[in-house]
Scaffold this motif. Structure first.
Motif, PDB file in Angstrom:
ATOM      1  N   HIS A   6      -1.696  46.398 -24.429  1.00  0.00           N
ATOM      2  CA  HIS A   6      -2.176  45.921 -25.723  1.00  0.00           C
ATOM      3  C   HIS A   6      -1.914  46.972 -26.814  1.00  0.00           C
ATOM      4  N   VAL A   7      -2.185  48.217 -26.516  1.00  0.00           N
ATOM      5  CA  VAL A   7      -1.936  49.311 -27.466  1.00  0.00           C
ATOM      6  C   VAL A   7      -0.440  49.415 -27.750  1.00  0.00           C
ATOM      7  N   HIS A   8       0.364  49.343 -26.713  1.00  0.00           N
ATOM      8  CA  HIS A   8       1.823  49.418 -26.867  1.00  0.00           C
ATOM      9  C   HIS A   8       2.338  48.264 -27.733  1.00  0.00           C
ATOM     10  N   ARG A  13       4.610  46.183 -32.851  1.00  0.00           N
ATOM     11  CA  ARG A  13       4.508  45.301 -34.029  1.00  0.00           C
ATOM     12  C   ARG A  13       4.431  46.113 -35.316  1.00  0.00           C
ATOM     13  N   GLU A  14       3.665  47.191 -35.297  1.00  0.00           N
ATOM     14  CA  GLU A  14       3.550  48.042 -36.483  1.00  0.00           C
ATOM     15  C   GLU A  14       4.904  48.661 -36.825  1.00  0.00           C
ATOM     16  N   LEU A  15       5.617  49.151 -35.829  1.00  0.00           N
ATOM     17  CA  LEU A  15       6.937  49.740 -36.054  1.00  0.00           C
ATOM     18  C   LEU A  15       7.906  48.717 -36.632  1.00  0.00           C
ATOM     19  N   ALA A  16       7.879  47.503 -36.117  1.00  0.00           N
ATOM     20  CA  ALA A  16       8.767  46.452 -36.634  1.00  0.00           C
ATOM     21  C   ALA A  16       8.453  46.169 -38.103  1.00  0.00           C
ATOM     22  N   GLY A  17       7.192  46.139 -38.464  1.00  0.00           N
ATOM     23  CA  GLY A  17       6.805  45.918 -39.852  1.00  0.00           C
ATOM     24  C   GLY A  17       7.257  47.047 -40.759  1.00  0.00           C
TER      25      GLY A  17
END
Length: 58
Positions: A6-8, A13-17
């Protein structure tokens, strides 16, 4: 294991954004006329990798 996954997934998702945001700023900086609300100076400052807290290459 599920908690780690879940953390990964959240980090991915944050990196993609962040990559989408960086790419968008990079594309905007090359336009001769920017859309309303954007300024060349602000984009240049945000993309300046020598400035503390600036966007870093993705």
């Amino acid at each position: 294991m599920n908690a780690a996954r879940h953390v990964h997934d959240g980090a991915v998702r944050e990196l993609a954004g962040l990559r989408r945001s960086l790419h968008g700023m990079w594309r905007l900086q090359g336009l001769p006329v920017l859309p309303r609300g954007y300024h060349h100076r602000q984009l240049a400052q945000e993309l300046d990798t020598t400035r503390a807290g600036a966007s870093r290459g993705a």
